[in-house]
Design a protein around this motif. Structure first.
Motif, short mmCIF file in Angstrom:
data_model
loop_
_atom_site.label_atom_id
_atom_site.label_comp_id
_atom_site.label_asym_id
_atom_site.label_seq_id
_atom_site.Cartn_x
_atom_site.Cartn_y
_atom_site.Cartn_z
N TRP A 1 4.56 0.29 -12.21
CA TRP A 1 5.63 0.93 -11.33
C TRP A 1 6.85 -0.21 -11.24
O TRP A 1 6.21 -1.27 -11.15
CB TRP A 1 4.99 1.45 -9.86
CG TRP A 1 4.01 2.46 -9.88
CD1 TRP A 1 2.59 2.31 -10.32
CD2 TRP A 1 4.45 3.72 -9.36
NE1 TRP A 1 2.20 3.64 -10.15
CE2 TRP A 1 3.18 4.46 -9.71
CE3 TRP A 1 5.64 4.10 -8.55
CZ2 TRP A 1 3.17 6.00 -9.01
CZ3 TRP A 1 5.38 5.53 -8.29
CH2 TRP A 1 4.25 6.30 -8.44
N ALA A 2 7.93 0.46 -11.24
CA ALA A 2 8.93 -0.76 -11.26
C ALA A 2 9.91 -0.31 -9.71
O ALA A 2 10.22 0.63 -9.65
CB ALA A 2 9.86 -0.42 -12.35
N MET A 3 9.99 -1.76 -9.36
CA MET A 3 10.92 -1.75 -8.14
C MET A 3 12.39 -1.86 -8.58
O MET A 3 12.89 -2.71 -9.73
CB MET A 3 10.61 -3.19 -7.20
CG MET A 3 9.40 -3.25 -6.62
SD MET A 3 9.43 -2.04 -5.25
CE MET A 3 11.11 -2.26 -4.13
N PRO B 1 8.06 -6.34 -9.16
CA PRO B 1 9.68 -6.50 -8.40
C PRO B 1 10.66 -6.94 -9.44
O PRO B 1 10.24 -7.43 -10.44
CB PRO B 1 9.28 -7.70 -7.46
CG PRO B 1 8.23 -8.54 -8.11
CD PRO B 1 7.29 -7.52 -8.76
N LYS B 2 11.85 -6.69 -9.12
CA LYS B 2 13.10 -7.22 -9.85
C LYS B 2 12.99 -6.64 -11.35
O LYS B 2 13.27 -7.49 -12.13
CB LYS B 2 13.10 -8.59 -9.60
CG LYS B 2 13.42 -9.13 -8.29
CD LYS B 2 14.68 -8.69 -7.48
CE LYS B 2 15.03 -9.13 -6.30
NZ LYS B 2 14.17 -8.93 -5.07
N ASP C 1 17.50 -4.82 -1.19
CA ASP C 1 17.99 -5.55 -2.14
C ASP C 1 19.26 -5.12 -2.62
O ASP C 1 20.17 -6.06 -3.06
CB ASP C 1 17.08 -5.95 -3.06
CG ASP C 1 15.93 -7.14 -2.54
OD1 ASP C 1 16.34 -8.34 -2.56
OD2 ASP C 1 14.90 -6.84 -1.92
N LEU C 2 19.12 -3.86 -3.05
CA LEU C 2 20.46 -3.40 -3.84
C LEU C 2 21.74 -3.42 -3.06
O LEU C 2 22.54 -3.84 -3.33
CB LEU C 2 19.94 -1.92 -4.25
CG LEU C 2 20.93 -1.00 -5.06
CD1 LEU C 2 21.31 -1.93 -6.24
CD2 LEU C 2 20.55 0.11 -5.25
N LEU C 3 21.43 -3.07 -1.78
CA LEU C 3 22.57 -3.27 -0.96
C LEU C 3 23.14 -4.48 -1.00
O LEU C 3 24.22 -5.02 -0.97
CB LEU C 3 22.29 -2.79 0.66
CG LEU C 3 22.41 -1.34 0.91
CD1 LEU C 3 21.90 -1.01 2.29
CD2 LEU C 3 23.83 -0.83 0.87
N ALA D 1 12.04 -4.54 -21.05
CA ALA D 1 11.18 -5.69 -21.61
C ALA D 1 10.33 -6.45 -20.40
O ALA D 1 9.29 -6.88 -20.75
CB ALA D 1 12.10 -6.73 -22.14
N ASP D 2 10.63 -6.08 -19.31
CA ASP D 2 9.94 -6.69 -18.02
C ASP D 2 8.83 -6.07 -17.74
O ASP D 2 7.84 -6.44 -16.94
CB ASP D 2 10.80 -6.53 -16.76
CG ASP D 2 12.01 -7.49 -16.76
OD1 ASP D 2 11.99 -8.48 -17.57
OD2 ASP D 2 13.20 -7.08 -16.06
#
Length: 276
Positions: A111-113, A94-95, A141-143, A100-101
Motif C-alpha cells: 500500500w502506498a502513502m 510512507p512517502k 503532509d500533502l497540505l 520504483a519505491d
C-alpha cells in the motif's frame, strides 16, 4: 469484498492499544511504526508488533503495517520483519514518490502513502504497480508540502484527491481518504466523510476509536440505498424478460451501468453484515 470504511491507526509501540484494537469495530488497522513511534522506541516497537501480530486474533480486519521510510535507519529492517509475517495482510510504505519505491523483496501486497506533490504527479504509475493493493491519502503532509491551508471544503487538496482517485479506479485499486485531526469534532468528521464518500473513496483513515461509528455509518449503504438497489435490479430484470434493454423506476431510466452500481451496493451491504 474488502471493506475499508474505517481504517484505524494504532501505534506499534503501545501494547495496550495493540491488544484493544482486536475488539474495536474497524474494518482495517494500520499498525504504525512510523509517525506514531519515537526514534528511540523504533526497534522495540517492531519487535513488540511482530509478537502481538503472532499472538492476537484480529478477526476479519485487514492488517496493514506502516513501516518507516526506505531512507531511514529502520526502514529495511521493518520491511524484512513483516515481509513474510503470517499476521500481516500488507505493508504500507510512507512517502511513495514513484513506482520504483514499490520494488521491494517479498510477495506481500503493498500500500502506498500518497502524501507528496511528486506522488500526486506519479499517481497513475504508482497505482499500476502489480503489487500495489491500494492508496492511502496522507493529507497532512500533502497540505504541508503544498503550502496550502486547511479548509472545511479541502479546496487545497482537491487536485491531489482527484488524481489519486482517478489512478486507483483506472487500475482497480482501493483508495482511502486521509485523517481528520480534530478527533473530538464528530460533526466535522461526518462532513468530511460525506465529502470523501461522495468523491468516491472506499473509506477513511482514523486516529481515534471515537471516530469509528461515524466512518462506518457514512461509508456504508443506507437502508434507502439498499432498497433502491434491489428495486433497480428487479425492474431491470423484468424489463429484460420483455426484451428491453432499459427499465423505468420511479420515473428514472435504469440502464446496465446502474445495475453494476446496484450490485456493488448489495455486495457491500452483505460484507458489512458479515463483519457484524
Amino acid at each position: 469484498m474488502a471493506l475499508m470504511r474505517s481504517v484505524l491507526y494504532i501505534p506499534g509501540s503501545k501494547a495496550r492499544a495493540l491488544d484493544k484494537a482486536a475488539s474495536l469495530p474497524c474494518d482495517a488497522i494500520i499498525f504504525d511504526l512510523e509517525d506514531a513511534v519515537a526514534p528511540g522506541e523504533k526497534v522495540a516497537a517492531r519487535d513488540l508488533l511482530a509478537q502481538m501480530l503472532s499472538e492476537v486474533d484480529y478477526g476479519p480486519r485487514l492488517r496493514l503495517v506502516r513501516v518507516n521510510g526506505a531512507g531511514t535507519e529502520w526502514g529495511a529492517a521493518d520491511v524484512a520483519a513483516f515481509a513474510d509475517h503470517p499476521g500481516v495482510d500488507g505493508i504500507l510504505l510512507p512517502k511513495v514518490n514513484g513506482p520504483a519505491d514499490l520494488d521491494l523483496p517479498g510477495e506481500k501486497p503493498l500500500w502506498a502513502m500518497m502524501e507528496t506533490p511528486l506522488a500526486m504527479l506519479n499517481a497513475g504509475a504508482i497505482a499500476a504497480h502489480p503489487r500495489l493493493a491500494g492508496l492511502v491519502m496522507g493529507t497532512n503532509d500533502l497540505l504541508k508540502d503544498l503550502g496550502a491551508r486547511f479548509r472545511p471544503d479541502r479546496a487545497g487538496l482537491a487536485t491531489g484527491l482527484g488524481l489519486c482517485l482517478l489512478a486507483a479506479r483506472a487500475h482497480g485499486k482501493l483508495a482511502v481518504d486521509g485523517v481528520y485531526n480534530a478527533f473530538k469534532d464528530l460533526a466535522g468528521l461526518e462532513a468530511e466523510c460525506i465529502q470523501g464518500r461522495d468523491l468516491g473513496f472506499d473509506g477513511k483513515t482514523l486516529i481515534h476509536p471515537d471516530q469509528l461509528e461515524v466512518a462506518n455509518r457514512i461509508f456504508a449503504p443506507s437502508e434507502a440505498e439498499v432498497d433502491l438497489a434491489r428495486r433497480q435490479i428487479a425492474a431491470f430484470e423484468e424489463a429484460a424478460t420483455r426484451g428491453e434493454g432499459v427499465a423505468v423506476l420511479d420515473g428514472k431510466i435504469v440502464e446496465n451501468l446502474h445495475i453494476v452500481t446496484a450490485r456493488a451496493t448489495l455486495d457491500k451491504a452483505r460484507a458489512i453484515a458479515g463483519m457484524t
